[in-house]
Write a protein that holds these residues in place. Sequence first.
Motif, PDB file in Angstrom:
ATOM      1  N   LEU A 156     -37.795  -5.196 -45.397  1.00  0.00           N
ATOM      2  CA  LEU A 156     -37.780  -4.351 -44.210  1.00  0.00           C
ATOM      3  C   LEU A 156     -36.369  -3.838 -43.919  1.00  0.00           C
ATOM      4  N   ILE A 157     -35.386  -4.732 -44.045  1.00  0.00           N
ATOM      5  CA  ILE A 157     -34.004  -4.353 -43.754  1.00  0.00           C
ATOM      6  C   ILE A 157     -33.507  -3.289 -44.729  1.00  0.00           C
ATOM      7  N   ILE A 158     -33.815  -3.481 -46.014  1.00  0.00           N
ATOM      8  CA  ILE A 158     -33.362  -2.513 -47.015  1.00  0.00           C
ATOM      9  C   ILE A 158     -34.075  -1.172 -46.829  1.00  0.00           C
ATOM     10  N   ALA A 159     -35.389  -1.217 -46.554  1.00  0.00           N
ATOM     11  CA  ALA A 159     -36.135   0.025 -46.335  1.00  0.00           C
ATOM     12  C   ALA A 159     -35.571   0.779 -45.137  1.00  0.00           C
ATOM     13  N   GLY A 160     -35.332   0.047 -44.036  1.00  0.00           N
ATOM     14  CA  GLY A 160     -34.763   0.685 -42.853  1.00  0.00           C
ATOM     15  C   GLY A 160     -33.381   1.235 -43.113  1.00  0.00           C
ATOM     16  N   SER A 161     -32.614   0.531 -43.929  1.00  0.00           N
ATOM     17  CA  SER A 161     -31.257   0.987 -44.247  1.00  0.00           C
ATOM     18  C   SER A 161     -31.274   2.277 -45.052  1.00  0.00           C
ATOM     19  N   ILE A 162     -32.265   2.408 -45.940  1.00  0.00           N
ATOM     20  CA  ILE A 162     -32.381   3.648 -46.728  1.00  0.00           C
ATOM     21  C   ILE A 162     -32.653   4.830 -45.799  1.00  0.00           C
ATOM     22  N   PHE A 163     -33.581   4.628 -44.850  1.00  0.00           N
ATOM     23  CA  PHE A 163     -33.859   5.692 -43.875  1.00  0.00           C
ATOM     24  C   PHE A 163     -32.598   6.036 -43.072  1.00  0.00           C
ATOM     25  N   MET A 164     -31.828   4.995 -42.719  1.00  0.00           N
ATOM     26  CA  MET A 164     -30.634   5.208 -41.908  1.00  0.00           C
ATOM     27  C   MET A 164     -29.562   5.975 -42.682  1.00  0.00           C
ATOM     28  N   ILE A 165     -29.374   5.616 -43.943  1.00  0.00           N
ATOM     29  CA  ILE A 165     -28.369   6.305 -44.754  1.00  0.00           C
ATOM     30  C   ILE A 165     -28.726   7.778 -44.908  1.00  0.00           C
ATOM     31  N   ILE A 166     -30.006   8.048 -45.109  1.00  0.00           N
ATOM     32  CA  ILE A 166     -30.448   9.441 -45.222  1.00  0.00           C
ATOM     33  C   ILE A 166     -30.202  10.187 -43.910  1.00  0.00           C
ATOM     34  N   ALA A 167     -30.532   9.520 -42.781  1.00  0.00           N
ATOM     35  CA  ALA A 167     -30.415  10.174 -41.471  1.00  0.00           C
ATOM     36  C   ALA A 167     -28.970  10.382 -41.053  1.00  0.00           C
ATOM     37  N   SER A 168     -28.062   9.499 -41.496  1.00  0.00           N
ATOM     38  CA  SER A 168     -26.677   9.574 -41.037  1.00  0.00           C
ATOM     39  C   SER A 168     -25.697   9.851 -42.172  1.00  0.00           C
ATOM     40  N   SER A 186     -27.948  -1.942 -44.164  1.00  0.00           N
ATOM     41  CA  SER A 186     -27.818  -3.130 -45.005  1.00  0.00           C
ATOM     42  C   SER A 186     -27.943  -2.710 -46.462  1.00  0.00           C
ATOM     43  N   ILE A 187     -26.853  -2.753 -47.185  1.00  0.00           N
ATOM     44  CA  ILE A 187     -26.829  -2.317 -48.581  1.00  0.00           C
ATOM     45  C   ILE A 187     -27.317  -3.453 -49.471  1.00  0.00           C
ATOM     46  N   PRO A 188     -28.204  -3.197 -50.430  1.00  0.00           N
ATOM     47  CA  PRO A 188     -28.647  -4.268 -51.338  1.00  0.00           C
ATOM     48  C   PRO A 188     -27.463  -5.004 -51.946  1.00  0.00           C
ATOM     49  N   TRP A 189     -27.549  -6.342 -51.997  1.00  0.00           N
ATOM     50  CA  TRP A 189     -26.391  -7.129 -52.418  1.00  0.00           C
ATOM     51  C   TRP A 189     -26.045  -6.908 -53.893  1.00  0.00           C
ATOM     52  N   THR A 190     -26.966  -6.326 -54.659  1.00  0.00           N
ATOM     53  CA  THR A 190     -26.671  -6.046 -56.065  1.00  0.00           C
ATOM     54  C   THR A 190     -25.990  -4.692 -56.268  1.00  0.00           C
ATOM     55  N   MET A 191     -25.767  -3.958 -55.198  1.00  0.00           N
ATOM     56  CA  MET A 191     -25.097  -2.647 -55.314  1.00  0.00           C
ATOM     57  C   MET A 191     -23.637  -2.862 -55.728  1.00  0.00           C
ATOM     58  N   PRO A 192     -23.172  -2.227 -56.808  1.00  0.00           N
ATOM     59  CA  PRO A 192     -21.795  -2.434 -57.275  1.00  0.00           C
ATOM     60  C   PRO A 192     -20.768  -1.978 -56.237  1.00  0.00           C
ATOM     61  N   PRO A 193     -19.623  -2.675 -56.170  1.00  0.00           N
ATOM     62  CA  PRO A 193     -18.530  -2.242 -55.303  1.00  0.00           C
ATOM     63  C   PRO A 193     -18.102  -0.820 -55.635  1.00  0.00           C
ATOM     64  N   ILE A 194     -17.405  -0.189 -54.725  1.00  0.00           N
ATOM     65  CA  ILE A 194     -16.980   1.215 -54.727  1.00  0.00           C
ATOM     66  C   ILE A 194     -18.137   2.064 -54.187  1.00  0.00           C
ATOM     67  N   LEU A 195     -19.296   1.981 -54.841  1.00  0.00           N
ATOM     68  CA  LEU A 195     -20.465   2.707 -54.334  1.00  0.00           C
ATOM     69  C   LEU A 195     -20.965   2.078 -53.033  1.00  0.00           C
ATOM     70  N   SER A 196     -21.014   0.748 -52.996  1.00  0.00           N
ATOM     71  CA  SER A 196     -21.506   0.071 -51.787  1.00  0.00           C
ATOM     72  C   SER A 196     -20.571   0.289 -50.602  1.00  0.00           C
ATOM     73  N   GLY A 197     -19.274   0.399 -50.867  1.00  0.00           N
ATOM     74  CA  GLY A 197     -18.318   0.636 -49.787  1.00  0.00           C
ATOM     75  C   GLY A 197     -18.545   1.974 -49.110  1.00  0.00           C
ATOM     76  N   PHE A 198     -18.873   2.985 -49.910  1.00  0.00           N
ATOM     77  CA  PHE A 198     -19.160   4.305 -49.349  1.00  0.00           C
ATOM     78  C   PHE A 198     -20.444   4.289 -48.528  1.00  0.00           C
ATOM     79  N   LEU A 199     -21.480   3.658 -49.061  1.00  0.00           N
ATOM     80  CA  LEU A 199     -22.769   3.621 -48.363  1.00  0.00           C
ATOM     81  C   LEU A 199     -22.704   2.782 -47.095  1.00  0.00           C
ATOM     82  N   ALA A 200     -21.928   1.701 -47.118  1.00  0.00           N
ATOM     83  CA  ALA A 200     -21.857   0.801 -45.954  1.00  0.00           C
ATOM     84  C   ALA A 200     -21.105   1.423 -44.789  1.00  0.00           C
ATOM     85  N   THR A 201     -20.092   2.235 -45.089  1.00  0.00           N
ATOM     86  CA  THR A 201     -19.267   2.821 -44.033  1.00  0.00           C
ATOM     87  C   THR A 201     -19.528   4.315 -43.829  1.00  0.00           C
ATOM     88  N   GLY A 202     -20.217   4.939 -44.782  1.00  0.00           N
ATOM     89  CA  GLY A 202     -20.410   6.382 -44.699  1.00  0.00           C
ATOM     90  C   GLY A 202     -19.138   7.158 -44.928  1.00  0.00           C
TER      91      GLY A 202
END
Length: 428
Positions: free
Chosen positions: A38-50, A374-390
């Motif tokens: 649920l958290i990951i699904a909601g996070s995907i919607f949030m990343i798209i929206a923001s 909430s970024i999946p914990w398997t997301m590699p660094p550099i990419l996850s940093g961008f997605l987590a902070t926008g």
Amino acid sequence: MSNKSSFIEEKILPIASALAGNKYLIAIKDGLAINIPLIIAGSIFMIIASFPIDAWGAFLDNAGISTYLWKGVSSSFGLTGLVASFAIARSLAKNNGVDGVSAGVINLSAYITVTPFIKAEVGGSGFPVTYLGSKGLFVAIILALINASIFTWFIKNNIKITLPDSVPPAVAKSFSALIPGIVIISLWLIVYALIDLSAFEHIHQIIMAVLGKPLGFLGGSLFGTLIAVALNSLFWFCGIHGGSVVGSVMGPIWLMNTDANRLANEAGQALPNIITSPFMDNFVWMGGGGATLGLVIVLALIARSKKSSKITKTMAPLTLTPGIFNINEPAMFGIPIVMNVALLIPFIIVPMVNAVICYFAMSTGIVPLTIGASIPWTMPPILSGFLATGSIKGSILQAVCLVVDIVIYYVFYMMVEKQNLKDESGER
């Protein structure tokens, strides 16, 4: 070295093992894990929206899509408290050897019982969305542990309705849960009535005042974070899954902070929390517990030399690829890190250094705070940093921390490498 190893084995390992095997902590960990999809699904919607492109945001607003995306966020991410109330009780009851589903359903009813309804002026009532999500986590956890224990006591003491063997199992289980269910729900109905007649509004308010603020300060402060990081590394060093032990205690706090940032982000307000689940997973623990991505990169660099040890050459390719995706079990038990006193200091220090650097960068405004996704914990660094902070600044911050991690681990691993070469050459 031998004295340190003996102290760890005799004093620390038994404590770590006891905590790792604690059925209440296991129930909290397993119950919260149910929320991950649920958290990951909601996070995907949030990343798209923001997503941080003005033209994209304007397109979503003009097309009327943003409203539906945020609805998806609230309908998934915003159910963590409600789901946890069922899942934690189910896990604890199941570990106690009784019917977990019945215990979970009864606790779900008790959770709703103690939560106030919203009354409409024209009649009817509703359940406040506020306490469906992370704001209801503390109450969900407490009620789940209490009610699952009460349910277990009733069943194991045979205080239940027993039907003949010819009755279908599903029906028999339902009737077995009837007596403990009535008692548990009645108990919390009385508690709700007493609180309702007092100066307090409801149990969520009491729990947040008694536990929420102190634990929130611990989980939201740099000092508390450094303690959690050190304990996580120490448990892993002893061969205990540090994330499970520390996460079962601190995880609900970090998740609440993440959700608070999500709500602020949705409302267009200033983000309130620096330390969140994405802050820990994607910035502090790059590569997994102990921030071992820096270590496996060191192995890969050293392995390029013809003079490197056989163990380093062997483990470098086996640990690097999993490490990039934050999977560090091959490094933990292959290098090894577990019970390797020579690597204990960097294993504790490196993630603590990451926490300090990232906290400073975000508290001063150099890098934006995590937006609540909430970024999946398997997301590699550099990419996850961008997605987590926008922001690309999140990726740059990860890169800076990674360089620091590599330097620290290099200094200590070279001592290990020298010993490896001595052992392989037969020197004493």
